[in-house]
Write a protein that holds these residues in place. Sequence first.
Motif, PDB file in Angstrom:
ATOM      1  N   PHE A 221       0.842  -1.188   0.000  1.00 40.30           N
ATOM      2  CA  PHE A 221       0.000   0.000   0.000  1.00 40.30           C
ATOM      3  C   PHE A 221       0.881   1.243   0.000  1.00 40.30           C
ATOM      4  O   PHE A 221       1.909   1.291   0.675  1.00 40.30           O
ATOM      5  CB  PHE A 221      -0.893   0.023   1.257  1.00 40.30           C
ATOM      6  N   LYS A 222       0.470   2.223  -0.829  1.00 38.68           N
ATOM      7  CA  LYS A 222       1.177   3.498  -0.881  1.00 38.68           C
ATOM      8  C   LYS A 222       0.139   4.615  -0.884  1.00 38.68           C
ATOM      9  O   LYS A 222      -0.721   4.661  -1.760  1.00 38.68           O
ATOM     10  CB  LYS A 222       2.054   3.587  -2.123  1.00 38.68           C
ATOM     11  N   ASP A 223       0.230   5.502   0.091  1.00 41.58           N
ATOM     12  CA  ASP A 223      -0.738   6.611   0.231  1.00 41.58           C
ATOM     13  C   ASP A 223      -0.346   7.741  -0.719  1.00 41.58           C
ATOM     14  O   ASP A 223       0.760   8.284  -0.634  1.00 41.58           O
ATOM     15  CB  ASP A 223      -0.757   7.117   1.677  1.00 41.58           C
ATOM     16  N   LYS A 224      -1.244   8.079  -1.638  1.00 41.47           N
ATOM     17  CA  LYS A 224      -1.025   9.177  -2.563  1.00 41.47           C
ATOM     18  C   LYS A 224      -2.105  10.261  -2.445  1.00 41.47           C
ATOM     19  O   LYS A 224      -1.948  11.338  -3.029  1.00 41.47           O
ATOM     20  CB  LYS A 224      -1.008   8.665  -4.004  1.00 41.47           C
ATOM     21  N   ASN A 225      -3.185   9.979  -1.714  1.00 39.32           N
ATOM     22  CA  ASN A 225      -4.336  10.892  -1.734  1.00 39.32           C
ATOM     23  C   ASN A 225      -4.743  11.433  -0.361  1.00 39.32           C
ATOM     24  O   ASN A 225      -5.424  12.458  -0.270  1.00 39.32           O
ATOM     25  CB  ASN A 225      -5.555  10.168  -2.349  1.00 39.32           C
ATOM     26  N   TYR A 226      -4.351  10.719   0.702  1.00 34.92           N
ATOM     27  CA  TYR A 226      -4.822  11.157   2.026  1.00 34.92           C
ATOM     28  C   TYR A 226      -4.245  12.528   2.389  1.00 34.92           C
ATOM     29  O   TYR A 226      -3.091  12.835   2.083  1.00 34.92           O
ATOM     30  CB  TYR A 226      -4.428  10.147   3.106  1.00 34.92           C
ATOM     31  N   THR A 227      -5.108  13.313   3.062  1.00 36.23           N
ATOM     32  CA  THR A 227      -4.664  14.578   3.678  1.00 36.23           C
ATOM     33  C   THR A 227      -4.925  14.472   5.170  1.00 36.23           C
ATOM     34  O   THR A 227      -5.477  13.487   5.662  1.00 36.23           O
ATOM     35  CB  THR A 227      -5.415  15.773   3.084  1.00 36.23           C
ATOM     36  N   ARG A 228      -4.566  15.523   5.874  1.00 32.80           N
ATOM     37  CA  ARG A 228      -4.773  15.521   7.321  1.00 32.80           C
ATOM     38  C   ARG A 228      -6.256  15.401   7.661  1.00 32.80           C
ATOM     39  O   ARG A 228      -6.627  14.818   8.684  1.00 32.80           O
ATOM     40  CB  ARG A 228      -4.204  16.805   7.912  1.00 32.80           C
ATOM     41  N   ALA A 229      -7.080  15.896   6.719  1.00 34.45           N
ATOM     42  CA  ALA A 229      -8.517  15.879   7.004  1.00 34.45           C
ATOM     43  C   ALA A 229      -9.184  14.594   6.578  1.00 34.45           C
ATOM     44  O   ALA A 229     -10.227  14.213   7.125  1.00 34.45           O
ATOM     45  CB  ALA A 229      -9.189  17.070   6.310  1.00 34.45           C
ATOM     46  N   THR A 230      -8.603  13.874   5.590  1.00 37.32           N
ATOM     47  CA  THR A 230      -9.295  12.705   5.049  1.00 37.32           C
ATOM     48  C   THR A 230      -8.724  11.376   5.503  1.00 37.32           C
ATOM     49  O   THR A 230      -9.329  10.340   5.236  1.00 37.32           O
ATOM     50  CB  THR A 230      -9.231  12.734   3.516  1.00 37.32           C
TER      51      THR A 230
ATOM     52  N   PRO B  25      -9.234   3.960  12.369  1.00 34.76           N
ATOM     53  CA  PRO B  25      -7.971   3.331  11.942  1.00 34.76           C
ATOM     54  C   PRO B  25      -7.952   3.093  10.427  1.00 34.76           C
ATOM     55  O   PRO B  25      -8.977   3.155   9.772  1.00 34.76           O
ATOM     56  CB  PRO B  25      -7.981   2.013  12.688  1.00 34.76           C
ATOM     57  N   VAL B  26      -6.737   2.769   9.890  1.00 33.99           N
ATOM     58  CA  VAL B  26      -6.554   2.428   8.465  1.00 33.99           C
ATOM     59  C   VAL B  26      -6.441   0.910   8.338  1.00 33.99           C
ATOM     60  O   VAL B  26      -5.576   0.297   8.972  1.00 33.99           O
ATOM     61  CB  VAL B  26      -5.291   3.102   7.898  1.00 33.99           C
ATOM     62  N   ASN B  27      -7.336   0.309   7.526  1.00 34.17           N
ATOM     63  CA  ASN B  27      -7.295  -1.138   7.292  1.00 34.17           C
ATOM     64  C   ASN B  27      -6.693  -1.421   5.907  1.00 34.17           C
ATOM     65  O   ASN B  27      -7.210  -0.958   4.895  1.00 34.17           O
ATOM     66  CB  ASN B  27      -8.703  -1.735   7.371  1.00 34.17           C
ATOM     67  N   ILE B  28      -5.596  -2.157   5.864  1.00 34.08           N
ATOM     68  CA  ILE B  28      -4.884  -2.452   4.605  1.00 34.08           C
ATOM     69  C   ILE B  28      -4.794  -3.966   4.467  1.00 34.08           C
ATOM     70  O   ILE B  28      -4.342  -4.661   5.380  1.00 34.08           O
ATOM     71  CB  ILE B  28      -3.477  -1.834   4.592  1.00 34.08           C
ATOM     72  N   THR B  29      -5.248  -4.472   3.314  1.00 33.60           N
ATOM     73  CA  THR B  29      -5.105  -5.907   3.015  1.00 33.60           C
ATOM     74  C   THR B  29      -3.878  -6.109   2.149  1.00 33.60           C
ATOM     75  O   THR B  29      -3.758  -5.557   1.059  1.00 33.60           O
ATOM     76  CB  THR B  29      -6.347  -6.432   2.285  1.00 33.60           C
ATOM     77  N   CYS B  30      -2.954  -6.926   2.617  1.00 32.55           N
ATOM     78  CA  CYS B  30      -1.709  -7.208   1.874  1.00 32.55           C
ATOM     79  C   CYS B  30      -1.736  -8.678   1.455  1.00 32.55           C
ATOM     80  O   CYS B  30      -1.507  -9.558   2.286  1.00 32.55           O
ATOM     81  CB  CYS B  30      -0.501  -6.922   2.755  1.00 32.55           C
ATOM     82  N   PRO B  31      -2.017  -8.971   0.161  1.00 31.17           N
ATOM     83  CA  PRO B  31      -2.186 -10.374  -0.286  1.00 31.17           C
ATOM     84  C   PRO B  31      -0.860 -11.066  -0.609  1.00 31.17           C
ATOM     85  O   PRO B  31      -0.728 -11.730  -1.631  1.00 31.17           O
ATOM     86  CB  PRO B  31      -3.040 -10.211  -1.534  1.00 31.17           C
ATOM     87  N   TYR B  32       0.111 -10.872   0.217  1.00 32.07           N
ATOM     88  CA  TYR B  32       1.422 -11.476  -0.021  1.00 32.07           C
ATOM     89  C   TYR B  32       1.888 -12.190   1.234  1.00 32.07           C
ATOM     90  O   TYR B  32       1.492 -11.868   2.355  1.00 32.07           O
ATOM     91  CB  TYR B  32       2.454 -10.419  -0.442  1.00 32.07           C
ATOM     92  N   HIS B  33       2.778 -13.150   0.982  1.00 26.70           N
ATOM     93  CA  HIS B  33       3.331 -13.918   2.084  1.00 26.70           C
ATOM     94  C   HIS B  33       4.677 -13.316   2.473  1.00 26.70           C
ATOM     95  O   HIS B  33       5.495 -12.963   1.629  1.00 26.70           O
ATOM     96  CB  HIS B  33       3.517 -15.375   1.655  1.00 26.70           C
TER      97      HIS B  33
END
Length: 554
Positions: free
Chosen positions: A7-16, A20-28
Amino acid sequence: MDGVLCFKDKNYTRATIPNPVNITCPYHGRYVIYYNNRTHEPFPDGYSFYAHNDLCEVEVFGCSTAGFYGENCSKPCHKNCQEGHCHITEGTCLGCQAGYRGPMCNEECGQFTYGLECNQTCGRCSEGEQCNHMNGSCSNGCDVGVYGEKCDRECPDGTYGRNCKNKCSKHCIISERCDSVIGQCVGECQSGWKNIQCDKECDGGMFGNHCNKTCGKCLNNEQCHHINGSCLNGCDSGYQGINCTEVKNNRAVIAGISITTVVAIAVIVLFFVFRSFQSNPQNIETETQEETPDVTNNYQEIAYSTIDTNSVHSNEHETEPMLECKNVSIKRKSEEPENIGACFAKEHVVNENQFEKRAVTSSEAPDILVNQLHKNIAEMKKCKDEGFKLEYSVLSTGEMFPCDAGKREENRTKNRYKTILPYDHSRVILYGDNECLEYINASFIEDNNGELAYIATQGPKENTVNDFWRMVWQQNVTRIVMLTNLMEHGKIKCSQYWPDCLTTELFRDFTIQNVSEKHHASYISRNFVLSHEQLLVNACKCDFLLLSIQHVSI
């Protein structure tokens, strides 16, 4: 550290940014790395050089046992999942084993692909079949023009067809060089051959280059020789010449009959002389016998070559037979004579000019059994080699077939002798730059079965050494036998076209390495490695023999 970006955040701002942040990582993997990227512009809005973040809590969920997924980690991943790992909730494979594809890795590679992620292309399997989806092998063999376990290698030079089992024709203009698929010769066929594979002799009354020349009037309308057009069994009535293209006239026929009569008389006289030897060996110089010899009884004992009666020059004056040798001792048994032909009558030892236009054919020379060879040589050597001289005198001289290529102005400097030229129908043709046909003074020689056995060529000159090695390369020559010395009787007979022992020399596009040299009592053997500079391959190893030749004048 190597890793996979989940996951790489490119859009979040302090307001958005959610909390919590839920991230699914489909890798081992074994580690989770969290970092704030502050090295690559442009920076997002609200970016501050003094910003920092604090992680209150990071939770990582997954199955404790590898190879399972689902809410309770009770479902096994598909067997074709790479390393047995799959998505912990969906069960989709995180990668497939070699030969499989699809979300669940349950589909074999298709569309002529194989291997990991099906990203490798199959070779040319037989009948266009799909290769093995895992290793790319062809279970039923290869298609035409290729070979190898995966059928991905082109046929080696000189072979073609399915699994490269067929050999290119020796009768291609460049011997044994053809298309790897159907065997079509590179360039064209040698003179006398046709079809795209140059595997069929000219027929239908045609011969020569491209089979575009018409045969003469051969006996019983037989097919002429496919290369030179000669009629092997003679001509039809009214025609003569090697190719039976010359029309006979009545005067020529009468002359032929007269000549035949002269030859018959000469043979009978010879029999008389032989009979005289047998009856009174002590007086062979002058004594002759008047009785007519028994030709039937002596037939098996007397061996002589028949003479082409159409080419014998009749003499106007008859000469008395006179023997060359005197006091020749001839042994005699009680029933059958021995060494009947010990000497020859002088008028039958003809000079070279008398037989200038005579051609010797296979029917004119009797076969000699191997166990009789020594005896035959001994007989021929008697009377100062009169037997050999007689045979030598009937050899043909001059050109029997066209030699136009060797006479061209641009090729004259490539000939060592003005009168020794290759026949056009059997000469070796070189392929030069841009596949241009080029000349070399060399000829193909056939064996008793009509197959090409070897190449006869002149000793290379300074300006033809490069052509010589090009011929060796193009014709796949692996043995060179040299039958001359570099210098004989103060004259240059051949230029040295090889490097000294354990040295290397460059001849235009070819590098010749002399890897070994052995001196024997009567010959020298050398071993060469021939390399092509442009192709960057070592494809030819040549054995070289230099024989010690003693020239005998006849």
